[in-house]
Design a protein around this motif. Structure first.
Motif, PDB file in Angstrom:
ATOM      1  N   PRO A   1       0.819  -1.224   0.000  1.00 19.49           N
ATOM      2  CA  PRO A   1       0.000   0.000   0.000  1.00 19.49           C
ATOM      3  C   PRO A   1       0.852   1.273   0.000  1.00 19.49           C
ATOM      4  N   LEU A   2       2.002   1.225   0.656  1.00 19.26           N
ATOM      5  CA  LEU A   2       2.898   2.386   0.670  1.00 19.26           C
ATOM      6  C   LEU A   2       3.481   2.625  -0.714  1.00 19.26           C
ATOM      7  N   LEU A   3       3.885   1.553  -1.384  1.00 18.31           N
ATOM      8  CA  LEU A   3       4.434   1.683  -2.731  1.00 18.31           C
ATOM      9  C   LEU A   3       3.353   2.112  -3.721  1.00 18.31           C
ATOM     10  N   ASP A   4       2.126   1.641  -3.515  1.00 19.46           N
ATOM     11  CA  ASP A   4       1.005   2.091  -4.355  1.00 19.46           C
ATOM     12  C   ASP A   4       0.776   3.594  -4.183  1.00 19.46           C
TER      13      ASP A   4
ATOM     14  N   LYS B   1       0.983   6.449  -7.011  1.00 19.93           N
ATOM     15  CA  LYS B   1      -0.111   7.401  -7.240  1.00 19.93           C
ATOM     16  C   LYS B   1       0.410   8.837  -7.242  1.00 19.93           C
ATOM     17  N   GLN B   2       1.365   9.131  -6.351  1.00 17.41           N
ATOM     18  CA  GLN B   2       1.902  10.485  -6.243  1.00 17.41           C
ATOM     19  C   GLN B   2       2.872  10.813  -7.369  1.00 17.41           C
ATOM     20  N   LEU B   3       3.754   9.870  -7.719  1.00 16.26           N
ATOM     21  CA  LEU B   3       4.829  10.147  -8.677  1.00 16.26           C
ATOM     22  C   LEU B   3       4.579   9.590 -10.073  1.00 16.26           C
ATOM     23  N   GLY B   4       3.649   8.642 -10.183  1.00 18.97           N
ATOM     24  CA  GLY B   4       3.421   7.993 -11.469  1.00 18.97           C
ATOM     25  C   GLY B   4       4.388   6.853 -11.729  1.00 18.97           C
ATOM     26  N   VAL B   5       5.285   6.607 -10.799  1.00 19.33           N
ATOM     27  CA  VAL B   5       6.302   5.562 -10.901  1.00 19.33           C
ATOM     28  C   VAL B   5       6.756   5.232  -9.479  1.00 19.33           C
TER      29      VAL B   5
END
Length: 181
Positions: free
Chosen positions: A18-21, A25-29
């Motif tokens: 969930p943290l990586l998701d 979501k914030q950076l697009g990568v």
């Protein structure tokens, strides 16, 4: 090749996903640094929490990026130099001359220069700066909240510099190398 495994998001521990998701979501990568640190969900949560909190502080994104560049250069971290050169250019909209100057803890702007020189002193002296160092920073117009945030931005960047230097993280930004000593 990285000396510590850089899992894909799918291969990451369940608690890190969930943290990586959220990063995606914030950076697009999801940068390799985040996937690397995600090997320890607790470490990733701590890093993201401090980074997010400091983004809400009194220091501008431009100054935070310049501090990141100065500390990455000081610690010889090519991954962080690459990432923060990219972010300085594309997010903070800092021109190339100022990006290069920040790597040397310098800026054409006197107030920014004072902050960068203080940040470099914090790193070099492991926090044991002199009264004169603090006085110079305050004379440039920085209050106590700013002093605290400069120190914590140094610490945050030391954290990423060290993990990337230990891991020899594969650079996934346009590659920038440290200047010759």
């Amino acid at each position: 090749m990285s000396r510590i495994a850089i899992p894909t998001v799918e291969q990451s521990p369940v608690a890190a996903k969930p943290l990586l998701d959220a990063v995606h979501k914030q950076l697009g990568v999801v940068p390799n640094l985040m996937k690397l640190v995600g090997n320890s969900p607790a470490a990733l949560e701590g890093y993201l929490s401090l980074n997010g909190a400091l983004a809400k502080g009194v220091l501008s994104v431009q100054l935070r990026e310049r501090i990141a560049l100065a500390i990455a250069e000081y610690n010889g971290c090519d991954y962080c130099l690459s990432a923060h050169t990219y972010l300085s250019t594309h997010v903070a909209k800092i021109d190339a001359a100022e990006i290069d100057a920040a790597r040397d803890a310098y800026s054409a702007d006197a107030k920014t220069r004072a902050a960068l020189q203080f940040a470099r002193r914090v790193a070099a002296e492991r926090g044991r700066v002199s009264d004169a160092d603090l006085a110079s920073l305050r004379a440039a117009g920085f209050d106590d909240a700013s002093v605290v945030e400069i120190v914590l931005n140094v610490a945050l960047n030391v954290l990423t510099n060290y993990i990337n230097n230990v891991a020899e993280t594969d650079v996934d930004f346009p590659h920038v190398t440290r200047k010759a000593a």
